[in-house]
Design an enzyme around this catalytic site. Structure first.
Site: not given
Ligand code: NAI
Length: 333
Positions: A123, A171, A204, A228
């Protein structure tokens, strides 16, 4: 008396912010509102997306209550929400999600708080498009300072509120540089709080575990995009977007707002559930030290939520937004 910048916002924003100001007035909460707006609504009226008067008001009052603002998809102006978060360095996006008696959910026993880094990552606004080559670059800029600040905030919150565990969602198996910066920042923060368990999970797996066994989570900390997405997932775990509150917090300024957006599909129809906005207002009252007022309104809200027929359609009731607000007022002890 606290002076608060009130931003009604777009879509359902004016309806749900009015519900909150009506309830606060009935409960005689010591706040006065300084109304300023931004986004599509002000743009249509005056050609300004983010009026200086709004920025000045937030600068002065340091606390805002904000309705959702519409952001055009795939074109048009940059999100005003992101601009506000970056301008006032509101680096913590705090989003509690808990199962509540009266709100239908597939689960029970969920009581978690999500800490989303709020100013960086994907972002950051660093996007480039080479039309000739057909290549779009969206850069996720993550800083060491940003990682440290959000990880410390999550642990400080956990310690202050007697929470037992902080889980970092990342991640780092693929995004090795940004991901390991976040892991290292969290490990460093964890060392300052040996009484709090620290664990990390790949995003995940985190999604699967949240759907499978959400009650195992306590405080979750993560980067901007993952936060988000996870916060809407968490909203779905505890009754939907109409009930989940949020806060954008910096070292000096804080803006409180629901997790949901401007809901154009139901705007202006009196169908919006004001619970998420009201709960955001209650977070604001705790932030201001007005705990007794927050607790009193929360009790009235919880009593209303147990009366299904007095709730809005998303919760299985028939009440309009303003009727729901009146029901909360009627339940004030
Ligand atoms: P949304 O959150 O506005 O709506 C998603 C679904 O949830 C819709 O079916 C809507 O009717 C329902 N919903 C949302 N709030 C509700 C409430 N209080 N009561 C009952 N039902 C409710 O998400 P969407 O449609 O993806 O986004 C619409 C606009 O909102 C977009 O322009 C987006 O950029 C903006 N947005 C703004 C946010 C903010 O200002 N903080 C946050 C998220 C989206």
């Amino acid at each position: 008396m606290h002076t608060i910048t009130l931003i009604p916002g777009d879509g359902i924003g004016p309806e749900i912010t009015k519900a909150v100001t009506d309830i606060f007035a009935a409960a005689q909460v010591p706040v006065q509102w300084e109304e300023q707006n931004a986004g599509q609504t002000t743009f249509d009226q005056s050609g300004e997306l983010l009026p200086q008067a709004l920025l000045d008001s937030l600068e002065r009052n340091k606390v805002g209550l904000k309705g959702p603002l519409t952001t055009p998809v795939g074109k048009g102006f940059r999100s005003i929400n992101i601009t506000l978060r970056q301008k006032f360095d509101l680096y913590q996006n705090v989003r509690p999600a808990n199962t509540t008696e009266g709100i239908a959910s597939r689960y029970s026993g969920i009581d978690l708080v999500l800490f989303r880094e709020n100013t960086e990552g994907l972002y950051s606004g660093l996007e480039m498009f080479d039309e000739r080559l057909g290549i779009a670059d969206s850069i996720a800029r993550v800083t060491l300072d940003g990682c440290r600040k959000i990880c410390r905030a999550a642990f400080a919150y956990a310690a202050k509120h007697g929470r037992k565990k902080v889980t970092l969602a990342h991640k780092a198996n693929i995004l090795k540089l940004a991901g390991s910066m976040m892991i290292n920042a969290c490990r460093a923060a964890a060392e300052e709080y040996p009484e709090i368990i620290f664990e990390d999970k790949i995003i995940d797996n985190m999604c699967m575990q949240l759907v499978n066994k959400p009650e195992q989570f306590d405080v979750i900390v993560t980067t901007n995009l993952f936060g988000d997405i996870l916060s809407d997932l968490c909203a779905g775990l505890v009754g939907g977007l109409g009930v989940v509150a949020g806060a954008n917090i910096g070292d000096e300024t804080a803006i409180f707002e629901a997790v949901h957006g401007s809901a154009p599909d139901i705007a202006g129809q009196g169908k919006a559930n004001p619970t998420a906005m009201l709960r955001s207002g209650l977070m604001m009252l705790h932030h201001l030290g007005e705990h007794a007022h927050a607790d009193r309104i929360e009790q009235a809200l919880n009593a209303t939520l147990k009366q299904k027929d007095k709730c809005t359609g998303d919760l299985g009731g028939k009440a309009s937004t303003s009727e729901f607000a009146q029901n909360v007022i009627d339940n004030l002890a």
